[in-house]
Design a protein around this motif. Structure first.
Motif, short mmCIF file in Angstrom:
data_model
loop_
_atom_site.label_atom_id
_atom_site.label_comp_id
_atom_site.label_asym_id
_atom_site.label_seq_id
_atom_site.Cartn_x
_atom_site.Cartn_y
_atom_site.Cartn_z
N SER A 179 0.61 -1.39 -0.36
CA SER A 179 -0.38 0.13 -0.10
C SER A 179 0.87 0.80 -0.04
O SER A 179 -0.29 2.59 -0.28
CB SER A 179 -0.84 -0.49 1.68
OG SER A 179 -0.66 0.01 2.27
N GLY A 180 2.39 1.39 0.04
CA GLY A 180 3.40 2.39 -0.16
C GLY A 180 3.15 2.20 1.72
O GLY A 180 4.09 3.59 2.39
N TYR A 181 2.04 2.62 2.53
CA TYR A 181 3.17 2.23 4.21
C TYR A 181 3.57 1.82 4.27
O TYR A 181 3.97 0.38 4.17
CB TYR A 181 1.42 1.87 4.67
CG TYR A 181 -0.18 3.29 4.90
CD1 TYR A 181 0.32 4.59 4.79
CD2 TYR A 181 -0.68 2.98 3.81
CE1 TYR A 181 -0.39 5.36 4.85
CE2 TYR A 181 -1.65 3.68 3.50
CZ TYR A 181 -1.27 5.29 4.13
OH TYR A 181 -2.66 5.88 4.31
N LEU A 182 4.81 2.76 5.60
CA LEU A 182 5.29 1.18 6.58
C LEU A 182 5.13 -0.17 7.23
O LEU A 182 4.39 0.61 8.10
CB LEU A 182 6.68 2.18 6.95
CG LEU A 182 6.95 3.93 6.86
CD1 LEU A 182 8.04 4.37 6.60
CD2 LEU A 182 7.99 2.73 4.99
N LYS A 236 -4.70 -6.42 -6.22
CA LYS A 236 -3.80 -4.13 -6.02
C LYS A 236 -3.32 -4.16 -6.35
O LYS A 236 -2.18 -4.62 -6.23
CB LYS A 236 -4.00 -4.12 -3.85
CG LYS A 236 -4.39 -2.84 -3.28
CD LYS A 236 -4.50 -2.99 -2.14
CE LYS A 236 -4.20 -1.43 -1.30
NZ LYS A 236 -3.30 -1.90 -0.32
N THR A 243 2.80 0.64 -5.27
CA THR A 243 2.73 1.81 -5.57
C THR A 243 4.78 1.25 -6.15
O THR A 243 5.22 2.44 -6.15
CB THR A 243 2.66 2.72 -4.22
OG1 THR A 243 3.72 1.27 -2.79
CG2 THR A 243 1.52 2.47 -3.61
N ARG A 258 -22.12 9.27 3.76
CA ARG A 258 -21.52 9.44 5.31
C ARG A 258 -23.04 9.17 5.90
O ARG A 258 -23.04 8.96 7.02
CB ARG A 258 -21.22 9.95 5.37
CG ARG A 258 -19.93 10.97 4.68
CD ARG A 258 -19.18 12.23 5.32
NE ARG A 258 -17.84 11.48 6.35
CZ ARG A 258 -17.39 10.62 6.38
NH1 ARG A 258 -16.62 10.60 5.66
NH2 ARG A 258 -15.97 10.15 7.51
N PRO A 299 -17.27 4.52 -9.10
CA PRO A 299 -16.63 3.27 -8.82
C PRO A 299 -17.12 3.00 -7.18
O PRO A 299 -17.28 3.19 -5.86
CB PRO A 299 -15.36 4.64 -7.43
CG PRO A 299 -16.24 5.96 -8.20
CD PRO A 299 -17.01 5.74 -9.59
N ASP A 319 -15.44 1.44 -4.01
CA ASP A 319 -14.46 2.14 -3.68
C ASP A 319 -14.95 2.78 -2.29
O ASP A 319 -14.50 2.27 -1.53
CB ASP A 319 -13.94 3.32 -4.33
CG ASP A 319 -12.47 2.64 -5.36
OD1 ASP A 319 -11.86 1.88 -5.74
OD2 ASP A 319 -12.59 4.30 -6.57
N TYR A 320 -16.67 2.77 -2.68
CA TYR A 320 -17.16 3.59 -1.79
C TYR A 320 -17.43 2.60 -0.59
O TYR A 320 -18.33 2.73 0.59
CB TYR A 320 -17.78 4.88 -2.46
CG TYR A 320 -17.52 6.24 -2.48
CD1 TYR A 320 -17.09 6.80 -1.35
CD2 TYR A 320 -17.54 6.15 -3.90
CE1 TYR A 320 -17.06 8.18 -2.16
CE2 TYR A 320 -16.77 7.38 -3.83
CZ TYR A 320 -16.53 8.15 -3.31
OH TYR A 320 -15.81 9.22 -3.86
N LEU A 335 -15.64 2.27 1.69
CA LEU A 335 -15.27 3.07 2.29
C LEU A 335 -16.43 3.05 3.56
O LEU A 335 -16.37 2.87 4.77
CB LEU A 335 -15.48 4.83 1.63
CG LEU A 335 -15.71 5.75 2.49
CD1 LEU A 335 -14.74 5.71 3.58
CD2 LEU A 335 -16.48 7.03 1.97
N LEU A 338 -15.77 0.06 6.19
CA LEU A 338 -14.40 0.80 7.44
C LEU A 338 -14.90 1.52 8.22
O LEU A 338 -14.71 1.23 9.72
CB LEU A 338 -13.99 1.58 6.50
CG LEU A 338 -12.38 2.35 7.00
CD1 LEU A 338 -11.14 1.08 6.72
CD2 LEU A 338 -11.63 3.26 6.74
#
Lengths: 294, 447
Positions: free
Chosen positions: B91-94, B339, B342, B397, B425, B428-429, B432, B435
């Motif tokens: 994901s590009g996160y550490l 996925k 990155t 929301r 998309p 994608d939503y 969300l 989540l």
């Protein structure tokens, strides 16, 4: 059939309807009158008075559903601790205080500040994102086009939630811009940003302020790879100020809101090797381009 | 072929593109540096037990399981631990990773590296579960749920049938297909072991009819293994989803709102997992490598490779003839649920089933238009949800209403987005929404 009716018939018909309708009206009115007396709910007139003072934007910046709810909470509590309408500002809160019979000290006006300067030039995109145009979606999916996990993803959730038209996206930089004239510090953008990049800071005397425009908590080497203007926690800013007003925690510098921007601003901005510290309306220093435009 | 079994509700049929289904599995050379993430599974991350400078061999325990739902991590290479630090994941996160400088290829002595088939199962049920747990085996279909947790049937419930998932409904991917063709015997012994652990008499291998060679091969092999049978299935995405596969094979429906397959007496395991269980129990080999497909229309040599966990993706791409010039996206997994990566430096993990390189043209999303309530997304949703509604609620929301609309049932198969003529998309939503609703549910539990 119609032609067989006489005028006299019509007269009596009208008379009977008028009488019966008046009777119904009178009975209902008396029922309503009795009910209004018997089931009356007392409502503090102060609530109306407070509500009249409020801006009426129903923005939710105070944490309540609308201005009426806020007014009710104020009158019920009888004090203003923890209750504040950021939109109305301190002048209005003083008036509200008068209604409920307490004295309010004037507070400094606040403004939303974006703590990221990862423009398209500073934080160059390494990948392209073409998914849903929503910051929360993008934040949950990946670290961002530049690779900075704390920087602005630039999809404008904050612009969408701002009810005062005080935010817009700068196409050139790819970052949102706060309009100083319009921002009322309601805090909607603070809540909307999934990366917590907004901070409500005092506008400062004559609009001078200084802050660290970075939220990256990675080690300097890693942070600098993704963004030219990242805070690398070099501690220089801590050394140039004589006070405890600048602190570095979690690889990130923070300038306290009570720092005198006019006095310390030039030194703070000058000492930062990466240019992560930004200033507004500080003599001799170029202001943040976006904000001085407004 | 139309009378083949499948799940009754929804589903789409993307074109197969199984470019590498006839390519024999090759062994990818060892990487120079292996980065092994501490969280390669669903659940709590593992806790490192090695430190900088330690010498490790292939199969050395690097990190211990960090909770009930967690898994051990073993070294896939031999060499020196260079550091335990944060590095970018898919994901590009550490994420925390153990970085090992590879030196030679020395294996732990107790691992049996011979290729002889070991038929006899000597271990007891409890021992099998313990071995699977220690070997760090997770579901290799992609969800990476720790396998030993699935093998422990909760008290009061009884497993009646074991389903082996050889569906591989994702287009392009062929790693499971190759495992079924090349390592059928080992896999079937693995299935026997799982059957013993679960105490079930019956196992069914579900295979889609676009893999006739695998169906035929396994059908002839299973004659020697009483209790195991092969069930050909109609080609339909997302048949590889646990709930869909159970419905297709047994006709049973896993209950909504947090129901598990064991509630209807079923346990599902992937073919790759069965092979890993065989290797762990019979050969004492922990999960350190897996078969991965590298594919894409413009890839020079699409193929299947046996890859050590922790190998950077770029090594695999180089082996297939280098990154094509017109690459648009590199995807970890299949085109439907995978996925986009990155960076090509990210390591291969336990859950990576394939690397798909899409051309620039394929990778671009089609411009969005407006929803006209055509209802296509509703008709293809295998779970009977209303994606167009969930999409709108998520944008607005309204998370409490989303919860009532059963957004948490969404398996993120992406059929809705695949079929949407307005190319919205949707998924994608919905992600969300899941989540945020997840947060709501957790906050309610805590209060």
């Amino acid at each position: 059939m119609f032609s067989t009716r006489t005028v006299k018939d019509m007269d009596s018909l009208m008379l009977s309807s008028i009488v019966s309708l008046s009777l119904i009206g009178f009975v209902s009115a008396s029922v309503l009158f009795v009910a209004s007396k018997k089931f009356k709910v007392y409502e503090d007139p102060k609530i109306d008075q407070v509500e009249k003072l409020l801006p009426g934007a129903n923005c939710g910046g105070c944490g309540f559903a609308g201005c009426r709810n806020f007014a009710e909470a104020v009158v019920k509590a009888g004090k203003l601790e923890g209750l504040n309408c950021p939109v109305g500002g301190s002048a209005m809160m003083i008036e509200v205080g008068k209604v409920i019979g307490i004295e309010v000290l004037a507070s400094e006006p606040l403004i939303a500040v974006l703590r990221c300067n990862g423009t398209k030039a500073n934080a160059v995109a390494k990948i392209n994102y073409d998914g849903a145009s929503n910051c929360v979606v993008a934040h949950a999916l990946f670290s961002g086009e530049s690779g900075c996990p704390n920087g602005c993803v630039g999809l404008g959730d904050c612009v969408k939630v701002c009810q005062f038209d005080a935010l817009y996206m700068d196409e050139q930089t790819g970052l949102p811009v706060v309009d100083e004239e319009k921002c009322v510090a309601c805090g909607a953008c603070v809540k909307a940003c999934p990366r917590c990049l907004y901070e409500l800071r005092p506008k400062g005397p004559n609009g001078t302020r200084v802050y660290v425009a970075c939220m990256n908590t990675q080690k300097g080497v890693v942070a600098k790879k993704n963004c030219n203007v990242a805070c690398i926690a070099c501690m220089k800013c801590v050394k140039v100020t004589d006070s405890k007003s600048v602190s570095v925690t979690n690889q990130l510098s923070y300038i306290d809101t009570n720092v005198n921007a006019r006095e310390h601003g030039p030194a703070l901005i000058g000492c930062c090797p990466t240019g992560a510290i930004l200033g507004v309306k500080i003599a001799g220093i170029k202001s943040v381009k976006s904000e001085s435009n407004s | 072929m139309s009378d083949l079994k499948t799940f009754p509700k929804g589903g789409v049929h993307p074109s197969d593109h199984k470019l590498s289904s006839q390519k024999k599995t090759l062994i990818l050379p060892l990487p120079k540096v292996a980065k092994i993430p501490l969280s390669q599974h669903l659940g709590a991350p593992a806790v490192a037990v090695v430190k900088k400078g330690d010498q490790v061999k292939v199969g050395t325990l690097l990190a211990k399981s960090g909770g009930f739902i967690s898994a051990n991590i073993h070294s896939s290479v031999s060499g020196t631990v260079a550091m335990i630090s944060e590095a970018t994941d898919t994901s590009g996160y550490l994420k925390e990773m153990v970085v090992i400088n590879v030196e030679g290829d020395e294996w732990e002595v107790n691992i049996d590296r011979s290729t002889d088939l070991k038929l006899e199962i000597v271990n007891t049920r409890e021992e099998i579960i313990e071995i699977v747990k220690n070997a760090g085996i997770v579901g290799l279909g992609g969800a990476t749920f720790p396998t030993h947790v699935k093998l422990m049937v909760p008290p009061g419930k009884k497993a009646q049938v074991l389903i082996i998932n050889g569906v591989e409904c994702e287009p392009y991917l062929t790693s499971d297909h190759r495992v079924m063709l090349e390592r059928a015997d080992e896999m079937l012994v693995g299935i026997k072991i799982i059957m013993k652990a679960l105490n079930v008499e019956k196992a069914v291998i579900g295979i889609e009819s676009n893999k006739p060679d695998a169906i035929e091969h396994l059908a002839s092999k299973t004659k020697d293994y009483p209790g195991i049978s092969v069930q050909p299935l109609k080609v339909m995405y997302p048949q590889g989803g646990e709930k869909q596969l159970i419905k297709a094979i047994t006709g049973r429906e896993v209950p909504n709102k947090g129901g598990l397959p064991i509630d209807v007496g079923v346990v599902v395991q992937n073919v790759g997992t069965a092979l890993a269980v065989y290797e762990a129990v019979q050969k004492h080999k922990p999960l350190i490598e897996r078969v991965i497909t590298i594919t894409g229309k413009s890839v020079k040599n699409p193929g299947n490779y046996l890859v050590r966990i922790g190998t950077p993706v770029i090594d695999l791409i180089e082996a297939s003839g280098g990154l094509p010039e017109d690459s648009g996206k590199i995807i970890s997994g299949g085109p439907m649920m995978g996925k986009a990566l990155t960076s090509t430096e990210v390591p291969i993990v336990k859950g990576t089933s394939g690397i798909l390189i899409m051309t620039d043209k394929e990778a671009k999303r089609i411009p969005q238009s407006n929803c006209i309530r055509c209802g296509k997304c509703v008709s293809v949703c295998p779970l009977g949800l209303e994606p167009y509604l969930l999409y709108q609620l998520s944008i607005k929301r309204k998370f409490d209403r989303l919860e009532n609309e059963d957004v948490m049932n969404c398996c993120e198969c992406g059929s809705c987005q695949f079929t949407c003529p307005a190319s919205l998309p949707l998924l994608d939503y919905m992600r969300l929404g899941k989540l945020e609703v997840g947060k709501l549910i957790r906050s309610r539990k805590n209060n």
